[in-house]
Design an enzyme around this catalytic site. Structure first.
Site, PDB file in Angstrom:
ATOM      1  N   PHE A 201       0.832  -1.211   0.000  1.00  0.00           N
ATOM      2  CA  PHE A 201       0.000   0.000   0.000  1.00  0.00           C
ATOM      3  C   PHE A 201       0.866   1.262   0.000  1.00  0.00           C
ATOM      4  CE2 PHE A 201      -1.938   3.400   2.493  1.00  0.00           C
ATOM      5  CZ  PHE A 201      -3.199   3.541   1.925  1.00  0.00           C
ATOM      6  N   ASP A 202       1.872   1.308   0.865  1.00  0.00           N
ATOM      7  CA  ASP A 202       2.737   2.494   0.973  1.00  0.00           C
ATOM      8  C   ASP A 202       3.424   2.802  -0.353  1.00  0.00           C
ATOM      9  OD1 ASP A 202       2.352   1.172   3.534  1.00  0.00           O
ATOM     10  OD2 ASP A 202       3.732   2.647   4.365  1.00  0.00           O
ATOM     11  N   THR A 203       4.024   1.761  -0.935  1.00  0.00           N
ATOM     12  CA  THR A 203       4.764   1.957  -2.184  1.00  0.00           C
ATOM     13  C   THR A 203       3.846   2.449  -3.290  1.00  0.00           C
ATOM     14  OG1 THR A 203       6.322   0.203  -1.586  1.00  0.00           O
ATOM     15  CG2 THR A 203       6.185   0.812  -3.912  1.00  0.00           C
TER      16      THR A 203
END
Length: 405
Positions: A201-203
């Site tokens: 999700f972060d990437t």
């Protein structure tokens, strides 16, 4: 790629605090032991060091132990703490639900193990509140960062971020550090486009932000590895590789509305400067290369003038120094290395050579047609013609190497 829409099966332990400037989300799954110390320490730090109203949201995603009970007890004890419960597991799912439901203008999250020193929290959020940046991330890979962790995790982290640079052209340094913040208006546009519900999700969020022309602020952090981490490295790595492949395909096929995002969220281009970026330094380095090339050219011309004659000697000297001049300016003046576009750059250099040859040969022809020229007169004419050719060479090489680098 389509917008992700999920039902938010969530229960708030108290009404939303609409006055909070910052909402710090702590996503948890089966963390009944660590949750209490984490939230109390975070609450104490924000109370002492954060100068604006805040709230802490515990995002419990499908815990099967006593995590939810601990979270609700904390909410009853600390006025600024709220609880969000989701029936499905996934850190990305928890963050999307918590951030989407929050009215705070600045949104952040951190891992429950508090591996990151909380002293970096205000520097993380401040650029968002001031409007300077759109997202902010803690980075363990900056020179100023101080990190304690094993060699295995260090190699995996650096390898993953290198992979992102190569596969997705990522310019941020640390995609995986569990310490990030985002402006709420930016989150409202980006979150529906993020498909991953887990660790990628972060990437995915950061790559979308970068491609949309947003500014990502990086904060060097002090970070101590949690030896009790329960992250499945192999499963996470495989999921990340699948995420990279999916996101890469979406970028290549144009499935993402990047043009719309850039127009809505991207920063306006800077006004044209009177002096182009990097020009003073480039002129200095180009002049140094030019002086060396001129000396080499004159020496070659003088050496070949006797056996070959003026025009052939000029051609030979100019050709040899032109190739060396292009290679030197490519690396030293414009900082271009590697073989990428080298052929095009040398072709541009040959165009500059042709112009220089026309100028110098023409100058010699005019000189010999009008007078019986001495060797000194020939050199003077050639120096003057070469100075004109040098100015044209700089413009051509800068166009080829600097603006398209």
């Amino acid at each position: 790629m389509t917008r992700t829409s999920e039902p938010r099966a969530a229960v708030h332990a108290r009404p939303t605090d609409a006055t909070a400037v910052l909402d710090v989300v702590v996503p948890v799954h089966n963390e009944e032991v660590d949750l209490g110390p984490c939230v109390r320490r975070l609450h104490a730090h924000l109370t002492a060091h954060f100068p604006y109203p805040f709230r802490i949201t515990v995002a419990d995603n499908a815990s099967s132990d006593g995590t939810r009970a601990v979270a609700e007890a904390l909410a009853g004890e600390l006025p600024e703490v709220g609880v969000l419960h989701l029936a499905e597991k996934g850190r990305g799912r928890a963050l999307r639900a918590a951030w989407s439901a929050s009215p705070a203008p600045a949104l952040a999250y951190l891992d429950v193990d508090l591996s990151t020193d909380l002293a970096a929290l205000l520097p993380l959020v401040a650029p968002l509140l001031s409007g300077h940046s759109d997202l902010a991330i803690g980075t363990r890979l900056a020179r100023a960062s101080r990190v304690v962790r094993g060699a295995k995790r260090e190699v995996i982290s650096r390898g993953y971020n290198l992979l992102l640079r190569g596969a997705l052209a990522a310019r941020f340094s640390d995609a995986q550090c569990g310490f990030k913040a985002i402006r709420a208006d930016v989150a409202a546009e980006l979150l529906p486009l993020v498909q991953d519900t887990g660790w990628f999700f972060d990437t995915e969020l950061l790559v979308l932000a970068q491609r949309a022309g947003l500014r990502i602020h990086e904060v060097p952090v002090d970070w101590v590895d949690d030896p009790d981490s329960r992250v499945d490295i192999v499963a996470t790595a495989l999921a990340d590789l699948r995420g990279i492949g999916r996101l890469g395909r979406a970028l290549l096929t144009g499935a993402l509305p990047l043009a719309r995002l850039r127009s809505q969220l991207g920063r306006a281009p800077l006004p044209a400067a009177q002096v182009p970026v990097g020009l003073p330094g480039q002129l200095t380095r180009f002049a140094a290369v030019g002086v060396a090339s001129m000396l080499a050219y004159l020496l070659l011309f003088v050496a070949a003038r006797g056996p070959l004659g003026a025009q052939p000697a000029n051609l030979l000297a100019l050709l040899l120094t032109a190739v060396a001049n292009t290679a030197a300016n490519r690396r030293l003046t414009f900082g271009v290395t590697g073989r990428r576009h080298a052929g095009r750059h040398h072709l541009q250099g040959m165009l500059a050579f042709a112009l220089g040859l026309a100028l110098t040969s023409g100058a010699l022809a005019v000189l010999h047609a009008t007078t019986t020229a001495s060797r000194a007169a020939e050199l003077a004419v050639l120096v003057t013609a070469n100075l004109t050719a040098t100015a044209l060479r700089f413009l051509l090489l800068r166009l080829a190497m600097h603006h398209r680098r």
